[in-house]
Every structure is written in structure tokens, then in C-alpha cells.
Design a protein around this motif. Structure first.
Motif, PDB file in Angstrom:
ATOM      1  N   ASP A  79       0.805  -1.221   0.000  1.00  0.00           N
ATOM      2  CA  ASP A  79       0.000   0.000   0.000  1.00  0.00           C
ATOM      3  C   ASP A  79       0.840   1.273   0.000  1.00  0.00           C
ATOM      4  O   ASP A  79       0.306   2.361  -0.195  1.00  0.00           O
ATOM      5  CB  ASP A  79      -0.944   0.020   1.214  1.00  0.00           C
ATOM      6  N   GLN A  80       2.132   1.148   0.209  1.00  0.00           N
ATOM      7  CA  GLN A  80       3.010   2.306   0.236  1.00  0.00           C
ATOM      8  C   GLN A  80       3.497   2.687  -1.167  1.00  0.00           C
ATOM      9  O   GLN A  80       4.112   3.731  -1.356  1.00  0.00           O
ATOM     10  CB  GLN A  80       4.244   2.018   1.115  1.00  0.00           C
ATOM     11  N   ILE A  81       3.237   1.824  -2.134  1.00  0.00           N
ATOM     12  CA  ILE A  81       3.774   2.003  -3.484  1.00  0.00           C
ATOM     13  C   ILE A  81       2.812   2.847  -4.319  1.00  0.00           C
ATOM     14  O   ILE A  81       1.616   2.566  -4.358  1.00  0.00           O
ATOM     15  CB  ILE A  81       4.001   0.626  -4.160  1.00  0.00           C
ATOM     16  N   PRO A  82       3.333   3.871  -5.001  1.00  0.00           N
ATOM     17  CA  PRO A  82       2.463   4.690  -5.872  1.00  0.00           C
ATOM     18  C   PRO A  82       1.820   3.850  -6.969  1.00  0.00           C
ATOM     19  O   PRO A  82       2.356   2.814  -7.384  1.00  0.00           O
ATOM     20  CB  PRO A  82       3.424   5.715  -6.479  1.00  0.00           C
ATOM     21  N   SER A  86       2.851   0.253  -8.758  1.00  0.00           N
ATOM     22  CA  SER A  86       2.204  -0.921  -8.171  1.00  0.00           C
ATOM     23  C   SER A  86       1.951  -2.000  -9.223  1.00  0.00           C
ATOM     24  O   SER A  86       1.904  -3.176  -8.901  1.00  0.00           O
ATOM     25  CB  SER A  86       0.906  -0.540  -7.452  1.00  0.00           C
ATOM     26  N   ARG A  87       1.809  -1.604 -10.489  1.00  0.00           N
ATOM     27  CA  ARG A  87       1.644  -2.610 -11.548  1.00  0.00           C
ATOM     28  C   ARG A  87       2.924  -3.417 -11.716  1.00  0.00           C
ATOM     29  O   ARG A  87       2.883  -4.635 -11.878  1.00  0.00           O
ATOM     30  CB  ARG A  87       1.241  -1.948 -12.857  1.00  0.00           C
ATOM     31  N   HIS A  92       6.122  -8.310 -10.251  1.00  0.00           N
ATOM     32  CA  HIS A  92       7.245  -8.776  -9.428  1.00  0.00           C
ATOM     33  C   HIS A  92       6.763  -9.843  -8.436  1.00  0.00           C
ATOM     34  O   HIS A  92       7.358 -10.918  -8.323  1.00  0.00           O
ATOM     35  CB  HIS A  92       7.850  -7.572  -8.702  1.00  0.00           C
ATOM     36  N   ALA A  93       5.661  -9.548  -7.746  1.00  0.00           N
ATOM     37  CA  ALA A  93       5.119 -10.488  -6.761  1.00  0.00           C
ATOM     38  C   ALA A  93       4.619 -11.767  -7.421  1.00  0.00           C
ATOM     39  O   ALA A  93       4.856 -12.868  -6.915  1.00  0.00           O
ATOM     40  CB  ALA A  93       3.995  -9.819  -5.973  1.00  0.00           C
ATOM     41  N   GLY A 136      12.243  -6.189  -9.508  1.00  0.00           N
ATOM     42  CA  GLY A 136      12.529  -5.623  -8.192  1.00  0.00           C
ATOM     43  C   GLY A 136      13.642  -4.594  -8.266  1.00  0.00           C
ATOM     44  O   GLY A 136      13.568  -3.527  -7.646  1.00  0.00           O
ATOM     45  N   GLY A 137      14.675  -4.901  -9.031  1.00  0.00           N
ATOM     46  CA  GLY A 137      15.757  -3.935  -9.229  1.00  0.00           C
ATOM     47  C   GLY A 137      15.271  -2.686  -9.936  1.00  0.00           C
ATOM     48  O   GLY A 137      15.690  -1.565  -9.623  1.00  0.00           O
TER      49      GLY A 137
END
Length: 166
Positions: A79-82, A86-87, A92-93, A136-137
Motif C-alpha cells: 500500500d506504500q507504493i504509488p 504498483s503494476r 514482481h510479486a 525488483g531492481g
């Protein structure tokens, strides 16, 4: 994912899941553990020979266990990611989830005596794991996504990073 993310980012858990005790996100540091264990296991599969089978299996198990807190810290940051980033974080997830399932499957196959299947699953898992690492990088290095304690902003006296304008 949002309810879990919010739960992990609330006190007192946030001190650990968001790295508040360190002043910066803990997730990037934790990623070295599963990546290192899994890469070592695959390396042993490729060049270690029959004597390395047990060690490769142990590394897969440890890597999979270490992926759990790594994933939880990533979810806590969700939730901290703009929004635009977030896409990328979702991809990544998802890739990491696929890699974790394949590496866990590799471990299980080996435990059941199906070594060749386990090696195949481990090699296959390396593809999404590597792609997830690239994303992630990209999030941290290019998009500058990451949790940082505001107290550290006063320490920014060195050269500033030039961000692209496009």
C-alpha cells in the motif's frame, strides 16, 4: 492483498515488516536470502554431481523458508507504493510466487526420490525468479520505490540522483 498489506504495515508489526527499526525497507535486504539459496542449489545441480544432491535439496528448503518472511515484507510495502509502480510490483510479486511454488515443488520432488523432476523444476523456477529480480531492481533503482525514514532526508548531503524526466 490490501487487507493483509494494511495489517502488516500497522504498529507494532510495521517496526519489522517495513524496517522502521532500521530506517529503511527490510524487503530488499531479505531478498538476498532466497535468491542466494536457490541460485546455489541450481548451481550444485548443474556442476555438483551426485554428491551434491543432498546439499542442493537442503538449500532449496532453506531458500523456500526464507522466502516467506521476504514475501511478507514485500506485501507490507504494497500500500506504500504509488499507483504506476504498483503494476510493476504486482508483476514482481506474481513472478516470485511462481518461482517459489516451483522451487518448493523441486524440494518436494527430491524428497520423494524424483531427483530429475526436482532438477527440472529448479531450473524452470530460475526463469521467473530472475525476471522477478529484474523487476525488483527496476522498482528500487529506476523507479526509486522503497520505504525510507524521513529522518534520513536531512543526511542527503552527497551527490543527488538525476531522475529521468520522461
Amino acid at each position: 492483498m490490501a487487507p493483509l498489506s494494511r495489517a502488516l504495515a500497522r504498529p507494532p508489526l510495521d517496526r519489522w515488516t517495513l524496517g522502521k527499526t532500521l530506517g529503511h525497507a527490510i524487503h530488499p535486504a531479505l531478498t538476498d536470502l532466497p535468491i542466494g539459496f536457490w541460485t546455489s542449489a541450481v548451481t550444485l545441480d548443474v556442476i555438483g554431481g551426485p554428491d551434491a544432491r543432498r546439499s542442493a535439496q537442503q538449500l532449496l528448503g532453506i531458500g523456500t523458508l526464507s522466502a516467506l518472511p521476504t514475501a511478507l515484507t514485500g506485501v507490507a510495502e504494497w500500500d506504500q507504493i504509488p499507483r504506476p509502480e504498483s503494476r510493476v510490483a504486482t508483476a514482481h510479486a506474481a513472478l516470485n510466487g511462481v518461482a517459489m511454488v516451483l522451487f518448493a515443488g523441486s524440494y518436494v520432488a527430491r524428497r520423494r526420490g524424483r531427483y530429475a523432476v526436482g532438477v527440472g523444476l529448479g531450473l524452470a523456477a530460475s526463469v521467473p525468479a530472475t525476471a522477478a529480480g529484474v523487476l525488483g531492481g527496476h522498482l528500487t533503482g529506476v523507479r526509486h520505490v522503497g520505504i525510507r525514514d524521513p529522518a534520513y532526508n536531512a543526511d542527503d548531503v552527497g551527490p543527488q540522483v538525476q531522475r529521468p524526466t520522461s
